[in-house]
Design a protein around this motif. Structure first.
Motif, mmCIF file in Angstrom:
data_model
loop_
_atom_site.group_PDB
_atom_site.id
_atom_site.type_symbol
_atom_site.label_atom_id
_atom_site.label_comp_id
_atom_site.label_asym_id
_atom_site.label_seq_id
_atom_site.Cartn_x
_atom_site.Cartn_y
_atom_site.Cartn_z
ATOM 1 N N GLN A 45 0.886 -1.225 -0.087
ATOM 2 C CA GLN A 45 -0.149 -0.124 0.288
ATOM 3 C C GLN A 45 0.874 1.303 0.087
ATOM 4 O O GLN A 45 0.406 2.188 -0.639
ATOM 5 C CB GLN A 45 -0.874 0.046 1.236
ATOM 6 C CG GLN A 45 -2.224 -0.991 1.217
ATOM 7 C CD GLN A 45 -2.935 -1.084 2.354
ATOM 8 O OE1 GLN A 45 -2.347 -1.098 3.549
ATOM 9 N NE2 GLN A 45 -4.235 -1.375 2.294
ATOM 10 N N GLN A 46 1.965 1.369 0.785
ATOM 11 C CA GLN A 46 2.707 2.385 0.759
ATOM 12 C C GLN A 46 3.348 2.489 -0.598
ATOM 13 O O GLN A 46 3.518 3.710 -1.093
ATOM 14 C CB GLN A 46 3.948 2.406 1.829
ATOM 15 C CG GLN A 46 4.345 3.728 2.035
ATOM 16 C CD GLN A 46 5.851 3.519 3.368
ATOM 17 O OE1 GLN A 46 6.830 3.490 3.099
ATOM 18 N NE2 GLN A 46 4.941 3.301 4.336
ATOM 19 N N ALA A 47 3.879 1.513 -1.144
ATOM 20 C CA ALA A 47 4.265 1.460 -2.630
ATOM 21 C C ALA A 47 3.278 2.184 -3.431
ATOM 22 O O ALA A 47 3.757 2.708 -4.475
ATOM 23 C CB ALA A 47 4.951 0.051 -3.213
ATOM 24 N N SER A 135 0.122 6.088 8.056
ATOM 25 C CA SER A 135 -0.025 4.863 7.727
ATOM 26 C C SER A 135 0.974 3.893 8.437
ATOM 27 O O SER A 135 0.723 2.696 8.727
ATOM 28 C CB SER A 135 -0.456 4.478 6.240
ATOM 29 O OG SER A 135 0.047 3.288 5.723
ATOM 30 N N GLN A 136 2.127 4.367 8.392
ATOM 31 C CA GLN A 136 3.157 3.696 8.961
ATOM 32 C C GLN A 136 3.190 3.604 10.377
ATOM 33 O O GLN A 136 3.632 2.485 11.023
ATOM 34 C CB GLN A 136 4.549 4.543 8.752
ATOM 35 C CG GLN A 136 5.837 3.408 8.942
ATOM 36 C CD GLN A 136 7.076 3.803 7.913
ATOM 37 O OE1 GLN A 136 6.943 4.186 6.762
ATOM 38 N NE2 GLN A 136 8.237 3.439 8.469
ATOM 39 N N ALA A 137 2.617 4.531 11.044
ATOM 40 C CA ALA A 137 2.152 4.473 12.503
ATOM 41 C C ALA A 137 1.240 3.727 12.689
ATOM 42 O O ALA A 137 1.475 2.925 13.835
ATOM 43 C CB ALA A 137 1.676 5.875 12.981
ATOM 44 N N ALA A 138 0.310 3.355 11.720
ATOM 45 C CA ALA A 138 -0.591 2.254 11.918
ATOM 46 C C ALA A 138 0.047 0.952 11.806
ATOM 47 O O ALA A 138 -0.037 -0.198 12.687
ATOM 48 C CB ALA A 138 -1.837 2.526 10.938
ATOM 49 N N ASP A 139 0.972 0.743 11.149
ATOM 50 C CA ASP A 139 1.804 -0.604 10.719
ATOM 51 C C ASP A 139 2.436 -0.951 12.059
ATOM 52 O O ASP A 139 2.356 -2.286 12.475
ATOM 53 C CB ASP A 139 2.548 -0.360 9.607
ATOM 54 C CG ASP A 139 2.138 -0.040 8.327
ATOM 55 O OD1 ASP A 139 0.931 -0.101 8.075
ATOM 56 O OD2 ASP A 139 3.051 0.565 7.558
ATOM 57 N N ILE A 140 3.295 0.002 12.616
ATOM 58 C CA ILE A 140 3.831 -0.284 13.630
ATOM 59 C C ILE A 140 3.075 -0.392 14.868
ATOM 60 O O ILE A 140 3.441 -1.512 15.688
ATOM 61 C CB ILE A 140 5.169 1.001 14.071
ATOM 62 C CG1 ILE A 140 5.868 1.096 12.818
ATOM 63 C CG2 ILE A 140 5.558 0.812 15.207
ATOM 64 C CD1 ILE A 140 6.738 2.469 12.692
ATOM 65 N N ASP A 153 16.874 7.234 7.303
ATOM 66 C CA ASP A 153 15.838 8.107 6.775
ATOM 67 C C ASP A 153 14.695 7.813 7.235
ATOM 68 O O ASP A 153 13.587 8.464 6.964
ATOM 69 C CB ASP A 153 15.861 7.703 5.061
ATOM 70 C CG ASP A 153 15.430 6.234 4.892
ATOM 71 O OD1 ASP A 153 15.988 5.212 5.520
ATOM 72 O OD2 ASP A 153 14.798 6.036 4.017
ATOM 73 N N GLN A 154 14.222 6.757 7.880
ATOM 74 C CA GLN A 154 13.084 6.366 8.783
ATOM 75 C C GLN A 154 12.674 7.303 10.189
ATOM 76 O O GLN A 154 11.716 6.896 10.559
ATOM 77 C CB GLN A 154 12.868 4.823 8.654
ATOM 78 C CG GLN A 154 12.884 4.244 7.410
ATOM 79 C CD GLN A 154 11.624 4.692 6.495
ATOM 80 O OE1 GLN A 154 10.542 4.571 6.968
ATOM 81 N NE2 GLN A 154 11.874 5.248 5.036
ATOM 82 N N LYS A 155 13.769 7.718 10.370
ATOM 83 C CA LYS A 155 13.751 8.299 11.743
ATOM 84 C C LYS A 155 12.533 9.289 12.052
ATOM 85 O O LYS A 155 11.874 9.131 12.974
ATOM 86 C CB LYS A 155 15.064 9.497 12.048
ATOM 87 C CG LYS A 155 16.272 8.668 12.943
ATOM 88 C CD LYS A 155 17.182 9.754 13.162
ATOM 89 C CE LYS A 155 18.293 9.027 14.264
ATOM 90 N NZ LYS A 155 19.376 9.828 14.164
HETATM 91 N N1 TRP Z 1 8.857 3.251 5.033
HETATM 92 C C1 TRP Z 1 9.556 2.150 4.877
HETATM 93 C C2 TRP Z 1 10.807 2.203 3.642
HETATM 94 O O1 TRP Z 1 10.433 3.117 2.894
HETATM 95 C C3 TRP Z 1 8.707 0.891 4.636
HETATM 96 C C4 TRP Z 1 7.754 0.373 5.633
HETATM 97 C C5 TRP Z 1 6.395 0.839 5.559
HETATM 98 C C6 TRP Z 1 8.091 0.285 7.153
HETATM 99 N N2 TRP Z 1 5.895 0.490 6.988
HETATM 100 C C7 TRP Z 1 6.839 0.256 7.722
HETATM 101 C C8 TRP Z 1 9.202 0.421 7.733
HETATM 102 C C9 TRP Z 1 6.658 -0.023 9.278
HETATM 103 C C10 TRP Z 1 9.210 -0.153 9.181
HETATM 104 C C11 TRP Z 1 7.964 -0.221 9.818
HETATM 105 O O2 TRP Z 1 11.559 1.351 3.674
#
Ligand code: TRP
Length: 338
Positions: A45-47, A135-140, A153-155
């Protein structure tokens, strides 16, 4: 369970050596730790947030990324590998979290800012792209992850997730969500340089060695590697610093004493690039051969790869569903629950 790990990759291409030393190796170590549960998400989904018009690319790369995982030794018996879009609870959490985040806060996310620039969206930034940190906060948080191993870069994504967690728990007056910690890769491995020596290995710079590359391909790439442009004749003294071949030997060649000697010889003069590259080629072929062979083996049965992803997604959905239920309880919107 003391540690819960959640991490993921966008399926926009195959994985390369930079992914391997920077994150995959670490995931393999984590899956073998006691008291550690590992979830790895393929973030389709993020892609799609910047590939909406090209879903085929994303779909195709889901299996490619899964094959890369299996090839390096991520074991679906120990690690839950799943596909983001198959867990609808993530989208629902995302929606509730959106109300806790301001537009100006999203504007301040430096990684997203950089990406918006690089991708040249102009005035047409997809809203889904702009808000993907939520959305990434939801994933985590869906997995109550305690640790999130990702690149530098994900900081900003982790910072934003932590803010959402604090906000949610405060607003709804309950410690439902878990505050995750970022785990950065070891400094020397964090950014494997590309074969051109211009920057970190990346698909967009076209300077990568891929985990599935053929023997000939790997060799051709090593022969093209950036060394010292001023080292013209073999007798000339050469620069070790900035020389990609030495950077790789430092990481991949376990004969440390010999590498130290080679560096000295190279600096003194009298050691040719070809000789060095042949040595690196032998090292890298030995390093990558077992990975490629395993990859080819798994690639013979894509249906099995899909079965693995389906089982992982079913397991992930159960976990995310339990969290969503707690979230809705805390918010008081589980109207029909007895
Ligand atoms: N944004 C991450 C990347 O580009 C991929 C990703 C999506 C992610 N959801 C995540 C990484 C949750 C860690 C936790 O590499």
């Amino acid at each position: 369970m003391t540690k819960i790990i959640l991490t993921g990759d966008r399926p926009t291409g195959k994985l390369h050596l930079g992914h391997y030393v920077g994150s995959l190796k670490n995931r393999i170590a984590l899956q073998n730790e006691d008291d550690t549960e590992v979830f790895i998400m393929i973030a389709d989904q993020q892609a799609l947030t910047d590939n909406a018009d090209n879903p085929g690319k994303v779909i195709e790369n889901i299996t490619e990324v899964a094959l890369d995982y299996l090839a390096v030794g991520i074991d679906p018996k120990k690690t839950t590998i799943f596909i983001q879009s198959q867990i609808p609870q993530l989208a629902e959490l995302y929606m509730y979290y959106m109300n806790l985040v301001s537009v100006s806060r999203l504007h301040r996310n430096p990684t997203v800012k950089q990406e918006i620039n690089d991708k040249k969206f102009g005035e047409s930034i997809p809203a889904g792209f702009f808000t993907y940190p939520v959305s990434q906060a939801a994933d985590i948080t869906a997995f109550k992850a305690t640790h999130v191993p990702v690149g530098e870069d994900q900081k900003p994504m982790l910072e934003q997730t932590r803010e959402i967690v604090r906000d949610f728990n405060r607003t709804y007056n309950k410690e439902v969500l878990v505050l995750p910690e970022i785990v950065l890769p070891p400094k020397n491995h964090a950014r494997l340089v590309g074969i051109d020596g211009q920057g970190k290995m990346s698909k967009s710079l076209n300077n990568g060695i891929y985990l599935g590359d053929s023997e000939e391909n790997i060799k051709a790439k090593i022969m093209k590697m950036y060394t010292d442009p001023n080292h013209i004749k073999i007798e000339d003294p050469g620069q070790v610093e900035g020389n990609v071949v030495f950077k790789y030997l430092d990481i991949f060649d376990t004969r440390v004493d010999e590498v130290a000697e080679l560096k000295e010889h190279y600096s003194r003069g009298g050691l040719g690039d070809m000789k060095l590259k042949r040595r690196l080629n032998d090292v890298m072929q030995d390093y990558l051969r077992p990975i490629r062979e395993r990859r080819e083996e798994f690639a013979k049965d894509k249906a099995e790869v899909y079965r693995m992803l389906k089982a992982g997604s079913e397991k992930a959905e159960k976990v995310a569903s339990a969290t969503l239920d707690e979230v809705k309880d805390a918010m008081g919107i589980n109207y029909f629950k007895k």
